[in-house]
Design a protein around this motif. Structure first.
Motif, PDB file in Angstrom:
ATOM      1  N   THR A 121      40.424 -17.311  33.799  1.00 20.62           N
ATOM      2  CA  THR A 121      40.711 -16.228  32.868  1.00 20.62           C
ATOM      3  C   THR A 121      41.908 -16.607  32.016  1.00 20.62           C
ATOM      4  O   THR A 121      42.906 -17.112  32.529  1.00 20.62           O
ATOM      5  CB  THR A 121      41.018 -14.927  33.642  1.00 20.62           C
ATOM      6  OG1 THR A 121      39.859 -14.591  34.416  1.00 20.62           O
ATOM      7  CG2 THR A 121      41.353 -13.779  32.718  1.00 20.62           C
ATOM      8  N   ARG A 178      43.918  -8.171  36.673  1.00 26.73           N
ATOM      9  CA  ARG A 178      42.677  -8.896  37.004  1.00 26.73           C
ATOM     10  C   ARG A 178      42.829  -9.766  38.253  1.00 26.73           C
ATOM     11  O   ARG A 178      41.896 -10.450  38.642  1.00 26.73           O
ATOM     12  CB  ARG A 178      42.254  -9.765  35.824  1.00 26.73           C
ATOM     13  CG  ARG A 178      41.779  -8.949  34.644  1.00 26.73           C
ATOM     14  CD  ARG A 178      41.525  -9.855  33.450  1.00 26.73           C
ATOM     15  NE  ARG A 178      41.111  -9.094  32.297  1.00 26.73           N
ATOM     16  CZ  ARG A 178      39.947  -9.229  31.686  1.00 26.73           C
ATOM     17  NH1 ARG A 178      39.074 -10.123  32.124  1.00 26.73           N
ATOM     18  NH2 ARG A 178      39.656  -8.510  30.635  1.00 26.73           N
ATOM     19  N   GLY A 179      44.029  -9.785  38.820  1.00 22.09           N
ATOM     20  CA  GLY A 179      44.233 -10.523  40.060  1.00 22.09           C
ATOM     21  C   GLY A 179      45.011 -11.813  39.936  1.00 22.09           C
ATOM     22  O   GLY A 179      45.203 -12.518  40.926  1.00 22.09           O
ATOM     23  N   ALA A 180      45.478 -12.137  38.743  1.00 16.30           N
ATOM     24  CA  ALA A 180      46.291 -13.351  38.568  1.00 16.30           C
ATOM     25  C   ALA A 180      47.663 -13.139  39.198  1.00 16.30           C
ATOM     26  O   ALA A 180      48.141 -12.007  39.313  1.00 16.30           O
ATOM     27  CB  ALA A 180      46.436 -13.678  37.090  1.00 16.30           C
ATOM     28  N   SER A 219      37.731 -13.220  30.766  1.00 13.99           N
ATOM     29  CA  SER A 219      37.217 -14.091  31.817  1.00 13.99           C
ATOM     30  C   SER A 219      35.879 -14.687  31.372  1.00 13.99           C
ATOM     31  O   SER A 219      35.281 -15.462  32.095  1.00 13.99           O
ATOM     32  CB  SER A 219      37.056 -13.318  33.124  1.00 13.99           C
ATOM     33  OG  SER A 219      36.267 -12.169  32.918  1.00 13.99           O
ATOM     34  N   CYS A 240      44.814 -18.615  33.982  1.00 13.43           N
ATOM     35  CA  CYS A 240      44.770 -18.637  35.443  1.00 13.43           C
ATOM     36  C   CYS A 240      43.575 -19.484  35.857  1.00 13.43           C
ATOM     37  O   CYS A 240      42.426 -19.054  35.696  1.00 13.43           O
ATOM     38  CB  CYS A 240      44.652 -17.216  36.001  1.00 13.43           C
ATOM     39  SG  CYS A 240      44.484 -17.185  37.800  1.00 13.43           S
ATOM     40  N   ARG A 298      42.482 -20.345  38.833  1.00 16.35           N
ATOM     41  CA  ARG A 298      41.722 -19.785  39.953  1.00 16.35           C
ATOM     42  C   ARG A 298      40.695 -18.758  39.480  1.00 16.35           C
ATOM     43  O   ARG A 298      39.560 -18.743  39.943  1.00 16.35           O
ATOM     44  CB  ARG A 298      42.691 -19.155  40.961  1.00 16.35           C
ATOM     45  CG  ARG A 298      42.021 -18.482  42.146  1.00 16.35           C
ATOM     46  CD  ARG A 298      43.056 -17.952  43.137  1.00 16.35           C
ATOM     47  NE  ARG A 298      44.065 -17.107  42.549  1.00 16.35           N
ATOM     48  CZ  ARG A 298      43.909 -15.795  42.306  1.00 16.35           C
ATOM     49  NH1 ARG A 298      42.776 -15.201  42.595  1.00 16.35           N
ATOM     50  NH2 ARG A 298      44.900 -15.094  41.783  1.00 16.35           N
ATOM     51  N   LEU A 299      41.070 -17.937  38.517  1.00 17.02           N
ATOM     52  CA  LEU A 299      40.181 -16.892  38.021  1.00 17.02           C
ATOM     53  C   LEU A 299      39.386 -17.318  36.786  1.00 17.02           C
ATOM     54  O   LEU A 299      38.513 -16.569  36.344  1.00 17.02           O
ATOM     55  CB  LEU A 299      40.985 -15.633  37.675  1.00 17.02           C
ATOM     56  CG  LEU A 299      41.764 -14.985  38.818  1.00 17.02           C
ATOM     57  CD1 LEU A 299      42.595 -13.831  38.290  1.00 17.02           C
ATOM     58  CD2 LEU A 299      40.813 -14.518  39.901  1.00 17.02           C
TER      59      LEU A 299
END
Length: 163
Positions: A44, A84-86, A20, A39, A41-42
């Protein structure tokens, strides 16, 4: 697009990087295949550089070096991004490499073609859409991946024994 403050990393065969933090990841491909995932949004991104389509000891509990094999490298990179939230549906995926660097040697499908086909098959199985691809042929490639933007720059190389 600014690359100021970005670190630089040379990705060797068998390695996987997910970051990230801004990184410019460079790698050279011949029959190997690199897959990038980003991603937005992140902010990353991840990249893997696999040498072989699949581990022969597929039934083994854990593959010692998952980055060496296309199927396990993709599963590992995807898992790291999801941790990591993706979300799988928001990933921008690009696939590169799979050249037949030694055309005419041996029988059957070249390892480059097998690597590329495995990458596409695993991504399809995971319902992950490929945004862009540059596969097959007889020339190596140099790619530069920006982990913080998802941008990939590609240069086709003269025919040589890369990877």
């Amino acid at each position: 697009m600014s690359t100021e403050g970005a670190g630089v990393l040379f990705l060797k065969p068998g390695q996987i990087v997910v970051s990230s933090h801004p990184l410019l990841v460079t790698t050279l491909l011949g029959s190997c295949v690199a897959v990038t995932m980003f991603c937005q949004r992140l902010k990353t991104g991840g990249i893997c550089h696999a040498q072989l389509p699949t581990c022969r000891e597929r039934e083994a509990e854990g593959v010692t070096h998952p980055g060496r094999f296309m199927d396990s490298a993709l599963r590992e990179m995807l898992a790291r991004l999801l941790e990591r939230g993706a979300l799988a549906g928001e990933l921008e995926v690009k696939v590169f490499g799979g050249s037949d660097m030694f055309q005419g040697r041996g029988r059957g499908r070249a390892v480059g073609r097998q690597n590329a086909e495995m990458a596409l098959a695993v991504l399809a199985r995971e319902s992950i859409k490929v945004l862009n691809q540059d596969l097959f042929g007889e020339r190596g490639r140099k790619i530069i991946f920006h982990t913080h933007t998802g941008a990939v720059f590609l240069k086709r190389l003269n025919r040589s024994g890369v990877c």
